[in-house]
Design a protein around this motif. Structure first.
Motif, mmCIF file in Angstrom:
data_model
loop_
_atom_site.group_PDB
_atom_site.id
_atom_site.type_symbol
_atom_site.label_atom_id
_atom_site.label_comp_id
_atom_site.label_asym_id
_atom_site.label_seq_id
_atom_site.Cartn_x
_atom_site.Cartn_y
_atom_site.Cartn_z
ATOM 1 N N ASN A 138 0.825 -1.216 0.000
ATOM 2 C CA ASN A 138 0.000 0.000 0.000
ATOM 3 C C ASN A 138 0.852 1.256 0.000
ATOM 4 O O ASN A 138 0.501 2.269 -0.616
ATOM 5 C CB ASN A 138 -0.968 0.010 1.192
ATOM 6 C CG ASN A 138 -0.296 -0.208 2.522
ATOM 7 O OD1 ASN A 138 0.341 -1.238 2.721
ATOM 8 N ND2 ASN A 138 -0.405 0.751 3.415
ATOM 9 N N CYS A 139 2.022 1.189 0.670
ATOM 10 C CA CYS A 139 2.881 2.380 0.728
ATOM 11 C C CYS A 139 3.512 2.681 -0.631
ATOM 12 O O CYS A 139 3.918 3.816 -0.894
ATOM 13 C CB CYS A 139 3.964 2.221 1.790
ATOM 14 S SG CYS A 139 3.271 2.181 3.454
ATOM 15 N N CYS A 142 0.905 4.784 -2.175
ATOM 16 C CA CYS A 142 0.792 6.037 -1.439
ATOM 17 C C CYS A 142 1.986 6.960 -1.729
ATOM 18 O O CYS A 142 1.815 8.150 -2.002
ATOM 19 C CB CYS A 142 0.715 5.713 0.052
ATOM 20 S SG CYS A 142 0.114 7.051 1.054
ATOM 21 N N ARG A 146 1.786 10.390 -3.776
ATOM 22 C CA ARG A 146 2.023 11.616 -3.009
ATOM 23 C C ARG A 146 3.048 12.519 -3.692
ATOM 24 O O ARG A 146 2.924 13.721 -3.714
ATOM 25 C CB ARG A 146 2.466 11.312 -1.588
ATOM 26 C CG ARG A 146 2.503 12.586 -0.736
ATOM 27 C CD ARG A 146 3.042 12.378 0.644
ATOM 28 N NE ARG A 146 2.381 11.296 1.340
ATOM 29 C CZ ARG A 146 2.921 10.090 1.491
ATOM 30 N NH1 ARG A 146 4.126 9.846 1.031
ATOM 31 N NH2 ARG A 146 2.262 9.152 2.107
ATOM 32 N N CYS A 231 0.384 6.119 10.932
ATOM 33 C CA CYS A 231 -0.629 5.764 9.936
ATOM 34 C C CYS A 231 -1.178 4.371 10.220
ATOM 35 O O CYS A 231 -0.431 3.450 10.540
ATOM 36 C CB CYS A 231 0.019 5.802 8.547
ATOM 37 S SG CYS A 231 -1.050 5.163 7.265
ATOM 38 N N CYS A 352 4.988 11.505 4.062
ATOM 39 C CA CYS A 352 3.710 11.129 4.645
ATOM 40 C C CYS A 352 3.617 11.581 6.084
ATOM 41 O O CYS A 352 2.723 11.189 6.810
ATOM 42 C CB CYS A 352 3.409 9.646 4.496
ATOM 43 S SG CYS A 352 4.275 8.601 5.627
ATOM 44 N N CYS A 356 6.247 6.885 8.638
ATOM 45 C CA CYS A 356 6.312 5.646 7.861
ATOM 46 C C CYS A 356 7.511 4.787 8.200
ATOM 47 O O CYS A 356 7.847 3.897 7.466
ATOM 48 C CB CYS A 356 6.359 5.955 6.376
ATOM 49 S SG CYS A 356 4.959 6.871 5.855
HETATM 50 FE FE1 SF4 Z 1 2.205 4.164 3.966
HETATM 51 FE FE2 SF4 Z 1 2.765 6.629 4.912
HETATM 52 FE FE3 SF4 Z 1 0.864 6.280 3.041
HETATM 53 FE FE4 SF4 Z 1 0.432 5.426 5.512
HETATM 54 S S1 SF4 Z 1 0.705 7.566 4.860
HETATM 55 S S2 SF4 Z 1 -0.020 4.286 3.630
HETATM 56 S S3 SF4 Z 1 2.481 4.719 6.112
HETATM 57 S S4 SF4 Z 1 3.098 5.885 2.796
#
Ligand code: SF4
Ligand code: ZN
Length: 397
Positions: A138-139, A142, A146, A231, A352, A356
């Motif tokens: 998932n990261c 993400c 991002r 998170c 994030c 993380c």
């Molecule tokens: Fe992963 Fe950070 Fe996104 Fe949470 S915010 S899913 S820890 S990359």
């Protein structure tokens, strides 16, 4: 006998992690702020009249960055306009709460705030992505999303630059990871204080030489309002090997962090070494060394119900999909995509909100020698626990 501040001779309350100096609170604030000011002016980070987006997650680094930049802008008349820019990944119970902190910071520091969301940019929230792909990789989604989201937000705001809260520990960590991976291209640029000069939006790191422990101490003693919960989707098993290694080195020799950064800066690469050629994604216009950027491949995988296509180093299906997308895009001449600058990998891993990178609890890493100020040490311990990052592989294309 109480230890005296090495600067003003009042009672010292802390020992600076970076220098070992015993300082009183006021002298620590002054040393911290002057060092950041020196970093900004010696690297010529700002030009009068510029508008600067401060990547704000509500975490300690970006909160301290926004606070200190506002203060230095007034004190030294940088004459820049600061805007807070946040990314809402759509993580219920985490980002919604941290964004509340950013909204309070907006009021406290009297700065404009823009929030861009994954949902509006990609049509997916992280909650929805996790529902489809589960808690593995998932990261990757993400981090990749991002790094573009911040650029897109900055372009909407028409700012001249983005500043991020990456600190010396983050950069030293990235140097080590790139050495271990033998990634010469990233190694060459990961110590740069400004990246993306060749793209549309330069990114700067005013905390490049600022130790993480000092950021925590500054936030604590200034009683800044920041968010430090981890998170809900952060990977449980992840161990920050490079980070743990750097913390171990720091215990033996506090200058190790800066030494590693200087080593990275001094590295030179022979001209004949082949580097990846940076082009633009044929689909979205983002900088990419592949015909289609990773965000577009990941998004296409999600939209087609094949999310694993974007995962891993090389995958036949993924390459086929990327080639197909590139062909489709080159056949269509209607692309009005914005040209976006590339975010370096330090930024992508870190943005994030510093949450993380799960660390093993190690009381020695939190030894700030803050006798009489027990709460600070507690705070550091909490933050050390909360920091998690995706691995470099998680965000690599
Ligand atoms: Fe992963 Fe950070 Fe996104 Fe949470 S915010 S899913 S820890 S990359
Ligand atoms: Zn793209």
């Amino acid at each position: 006998m109480p230890v005296k501040c090495s600067s003003c001779k009042k009672a010292a309350i802390l020992k600076r992690p970076k220098t070992g100096d015993a300082l009183c609170k006021e002298c620590f604030f002054s040393a911290f702020e002057e060092e950041v000011h020196h970093t900004i002016t010696s690297a010529g980070l700002f030009t009068p009249g510029e508008t600067i987006a401060v990547g704000a997650s509500g975490g300690k680094d970006s909160t301290v960055l926004a606070y200190v930049l506002k203060l230095l802008n007034q004190r030294y008349n940088y004459n820049v306009q600061l805007i807070l820019l946040s990314v809402d990944e759509g993580i219920t119970g985490y980002r919604d709460d941290s964004l509340e902190t950013v909204k309070r910071n907006q009021q406290q520091y009297d700065l404009p705030l823009k929030i861009v969301s994954y949902e509006e940019l990609y049509g997916w929230t992280m909650d929805a992505i996790v529902k489809q792909i589960g808690l593995k990789n998932n990261c990757t989604f993400c981090g990749v999303f991002r790094r573009q989201a911040l650029d897109r937000g900055a372009m909407i705001l028409k700012v001249d630059k983005i500043v991020t809260g990456h600190n010396a520990d983050d950069i030293a960590e990235t140097v080590i990871m790139n050495v271990l991976r033998g990634d010469i291209a990233r190694l060459r640029r990961c110590t740069a204080i400004t990246t993306g000069m060749d793209g549309a939006l330069p990114r700067c790191k005013p905390f490049k030489y600022t130790y993480e422990k000092e950021i925590v101490m500054y936030a604590y003693f200034k009683k800044l309002d920041y968010f430090s919960t981890e998170c809900i989707y952060s990977p449980n098993a992840y161990r920050g090997f490079a980070r743990a290694f750097i913390k171990d080195l720091e215990k033996i020799r506090p200058s190790a962090i800066i030494d590693i950064i200087h080593s990275g800066e001094s590295l030179s690469v022979k001209k004949e070494v082949r580097m990846p050629v940076q082009g633009l994604c044929s689909r979205c216009g983002y900088m990419s060394s592949n015909p289609v950027c990773k965000a577009c491949v990941l998004l296409e995988g999600l939209n087609r119900g094949l999310p694993r296509l974007g995962i891993g180093k090389e995958h036949k299906e993924r390459r086929k999909l990327a080639d197909k997308l590139a062909r489709e895009e080159s056949e269509s001449t209607s692309s009005s995509a914005a040209v976006l600058g590339e975010m370096d990998d330090v930024t992508a891993q870190k943005s994030c909100g510093g949450s993380c990178s799960r660390q093993p609890v190690d009381s020695t890493t939190t030894d700030l020698k803050v006798s009489g100020v027990a709460g600070c040490e507690e705070e550091v311990k909490k933050l050390q626990l909360d920091r998690r990052k995706p691995t470099v592989d998680d965000i690599d294309f």
